[in-house]
Each structure stands twice: as C-alpha cells, then as structure tokens.
Write a protein that holds these residues in place. Structure first.
Motif, PDB file in Angstrom:
ATOM      1  N   ASP A  55       9.114  42.872  34.678  1.00 50.22           N
ATOM      2  CA  ASP A  55       9.926  43.014  33.465  1.00 50.22           C
ATOM      3  C   ASP A  55       9.362  42.148  32.332  1.00 50.22           C
ATOM      4  O   ASP A  55      10.093  41.506  31.570  1.00 50.22           O
ATOM      5  CB  ASP A  55      11.400  42.676  33.730  1.00 50.22           C
ATOM      6  CG  ASP A  55      12.289  43.149  32.607  1.00 50.22           C
ATOM      7  OD1 ASP A  55      11.906  44.106  31.906  1.00 50.22           O
ATOM      8  OD2 ASP A  55      13.360  42.544  32.397  1.00 50.22           O
ATOM      9  N   HIS A  56       8.032  42.115  32.260  1.00 50.08           N
ATOM     10  CA  HIS A  56       7.353  41.432  31.153  1.00 50.08           C
ATOM     11  C   HIS A  56       6.084  42.244  30.892  1.00 50.08           C
ATOM     12  O   HIS A  56       5.270  42.413  31.795  1.00 50.08           O
ATOM     13  CB  HIS A  56       7.019  39.986  31.520  1.00 50.08           C
ATOM     14  CG  HIS A  56       6.605  39.178  30.332  1.00 50.08           C
ATOM     15  ND1 HIS A  56       7.464  38.878  29.300  1.00 50.08           N
ATOM     16  CD2 HIS A  56       5.419  38.615  30.000  1.00 50.08           C
ATOM     17  CE1 HIS A  56       6.827  38.169  28.389  1.00 50.08           C
ATOM     18  NE2 HIS A  56       5.589  37.992  28.782  1.00 50.08           N
ATOM     19  N   HIS A  57       5.936  42.738  29.667  1.00 47.06           N
ATOM     20  CA  HIS A  57       4.989  43.819  29.423  1.00 47.06           C
ATOM     21  C   HIS A  57       3.819  43.396  28.545  1.00 47.06           C
ATOM     22  O   HIS A  57       4.008  42.781  27.492  1.00 47.06           O
ATOM     23  CB  HIS A  57       5.717  45.007  28.791  1.00 47.06           C
ATOM     24  CG  HIS A  57       6.807  45.533  29.686  1.00 47.06           C
ATOM     25  ND1 HIS A  57       8.076  45.013  29.676  1.00 47.06           N
ATOM     26  CD2 HIS A  57       6.790  46.487  30.632  1.00 47.06           C
ATOM     27  CE1 HIS A  57       8.811  45.647  30.587  1.00 47.06           C
ATOM     28  NE2 HIS A  57       8.049  46.547  31.177  1.00 47.06           N
ATOM     29  N   THR A  72       2.152  38.428  24.829  1.00 44.04           N
ATOM     30  CA  THR A  72       2.944  37.475  24.065  1.00 44.04           C
ATOM     31  C   THR A  72       4.389  37.693  24.480  1.00 44.04           C
ATOM     32  O   THR A  72       4.711  38.709  25.107  1.00 44.04           O
ATOM     33  CB  THR A  72       2.767  37.667  22.550  1.00 44.04           C
ATOM     34  OG1 THR A  72       3.373  36.576  21.842  1.00 44.04           O
ATOM     35  CG2 THR A  72       3.380  38.966  22.058  1.00 44.04           C
ATOM     36  N   SER A  73       5.266  36.754  24.166  1.00 48.68           N
ATOM     37  CA  SER A  73       6.674  36.875  24.582  1.00 48.68           C
ATOM     38  C   SER A  73       7.557  37.109  23.369  1.00 48.68           C
ATOM     39  O   SER A  73       7.768  36.202  22.558  1.00 48.68           O
ATOM     40  CB  SER A  73       7.119  35.601  25.308  1.00 48.68           C
ATOM     41  OG  SER A  73       6.482  35.484  26.547  1.00 48.68           O
ATOM     42  N   HIS A  74       8.088  38.326  23.262  1.00 48.83           N
ATOM     43  CA  HIS A  74       9.003  38.629  22.161  1.00 48.83           C
ATOM     44  C   HIS A  74      10.226  37.706  22.238  1.00 48.83           C
ATOM     45  O   HIS A  74      10.732  37.243  21.225  1.00 48.83           O
ATOM     46  CB  HIS A  74       9.426  40.094  22.231  1.00 48.83           C
ATOM     47  CG  HIS A  74       8.260  41.021  22.387  1.00 48.83           C
ATOM     48  ND1 HIS A  74       7.191  41.026  21.511  1.00 48.83           N
ATOM     49  CD2 HIS A  74       7.964  41.933  23.335  1.00 48.83           C
ATOM     50  CE1 HIS A  74       6.308  41.932  21.913  1.00 48.83           C
ATOM     51  NE2 HIS A  74       6.754  42.487  23.007  1.00 48.83           N
ATOM     52  N   SER A  75      10.651  37.433  23.494  1.00 41.42           N
ATOM     53  CA  SER A  75      11.842  36.599  23.715  1.00 41.42           C
ATOM     54  C   SER A  75      11.598  35.135  23.343  1.00 41.42           C
ATOM     55  O   SER A  75      12.547  34.360  23.254  1.00 41.42           O
ATOM     56  CB  SER A  75      12.268  36.696  25.179  1.00 41.42           C
ATOM     57  OG  SER A  75      11.172  36.347  26.008  1.00 41.42           O
TER      58      SER A  75
HETATM   59  C1  LIG Z   1      15.428  43.278  28.645  1.00 44.30           C
HETATM   60  C2  LIG Z   1      14.031  42.923  29.044  1.00 44.30           C
HETATM   61  O1  LIG Z   1      14.061  41.993  30.071  1.00 44.30           O
HETATM   62  C3  LIG Z   1      13.255  42.341  27.889  1.00 44.30           C
HETATM   63  O2  LIG Z   1      13.332  43.188  26.780  1.00 44.30           O
HETATM   64  C4  LIG Z   1      11.804  42.049  28.235  1.00 44.30           C
HETATM   65  C5  LIG Z   1      10.976  43.243  28.572  1.00 44.30           C
HETATM   66  N1  LIG Z   1       9.539  43.005  28.419  1.00 44.30           N
HETATM   67  C6  LIG Z   1       9.086  42.054  27.621  1.00 44.30           C
HETATM   68  N2  LIG Z   1       7.775  41.930  27.407  1.00 44.30           N
HETATM   69  C7  LIG Z   1       7.291  41.006  26.580  1.00 44.30           C
HETATM   70  N3  LIG Z   1       5.964  40.930  26.394  1.00 44.30           N
HETATM   71  N4  LIG Z   1       8.106  40.154  25.937  1.00 44.30           N
HETATM   72  C8  LIG Z   1       9.437  40.185  26.100  1.00 44.30           C
HETATM   73  O3  LIG Z   1      10.159  39.376  25.515  1.00 44.30           O
HETATM   74  C9  LIG Z   1       9.975  41.166  26.974  1.00 44.30           C
HETATM   75  N5  LIG Z   1      11.262  41.247  27.196  1.00 44.30           N
END
Ligand SMILES: C[C@H](O)[C@H](O)[C@H]1CNC2=NC(N)=NC(=O)C2=N1
Length: 96
Positions: A55-57, A72-75
């Motif tokens: 769950d990290h793309h 990179t981490s969107h979160s």
């Molecule tokens: C809900 C889900 O866990 C989030 O949207 C995940 C999914 N994949 C993600 N991938 C990446 N690269 N950054 C994220 O912050 C991220 N968030």
C-alpha cells in the motif's frame, strides 16, 4: 511505518545501503535496463504488485528497455519517508 519526512542525514545513511539509487527533488530514483521492452514491462508489473502489497506506490516510467522507479511519500507532504527507503530496498531485492 512512519510517514514523517526523513532528514538529509537519514536519507544519506539509507542510500549508502541502496546502490544505484539517488536522491533529488524529494524523491529516490533508480533506473534499470533490460534486454528488451517486454522485460522492462514485466519488471514494472512486478514493482506494481509489490507496491500494492505494501500500500505504498512507486511512480514507474518505461522507455523501451528501461524502467525508472521513483518514490516519494504523498502522506509525508511529498517528501522521502521510511516507507520510501523500505520500498526502494524491496524493489532492489526484486530487480537486483
Ligand atoms: C490510503 C492509502 O493507504 C494511501 O493513499 C497510500 C497509497 N499509496 C501511497 N503511495 C505513495 N507513494 N505515497 C502515499 O502517501 C501513499 N498513500
């Protein structure tokens, strides 16, 4: 795993154990070259499946026989977090 952005020092330390990866513009990136297009596509699919499981793309770009993997981490506000160094390690384990 933490969504906090890593410091420059933490990223440098992680990169010392991630040959071929570089850090620029708040991303970790590495490019692989394959014998042909189908192998590059198959590798991209493998990274996609791995990303789904975590769950990290990763962002994936295929150019003929090359696959560029960028994380990179969107979160974490589009910064590099431990999730990215962990994913980079897993991608390297998969692709060599
Ligand atoms: C809900 C889900 O866990 C989030 O949207 C995940 C999914 N994949 C993600 N991938 C990446 N690269 N950054 C994220 O912050 C991220 N968030």
């Amino acid at each position: 795993m933490s969504d906090q952005p890593l410091t420059e020092g933490e990223i440098d330390l992680a990169l010392s154990d991630l040959p071929g990866w570089s850090h620029a513009n708040d991303r970790l990136e590495r490019t692989w070259t394959f014998p042909g297009h189908l192998q590059a596509l198959a590798a991209a699919t493998g990274v996609g499946l791995l990303s789904e499981r975590r769950d990290h793309h990763a962002d994936l770009t295929v150019n003929y026989d090359k696959l560029r993997v960028s994380v990179t981490s969107h979160s974490a506000g589009d910064k590099v977090s431990a999730k990215d160094t962990d994913l980079a390690r897993a991608v390297s384990d998969l692709l060599g």
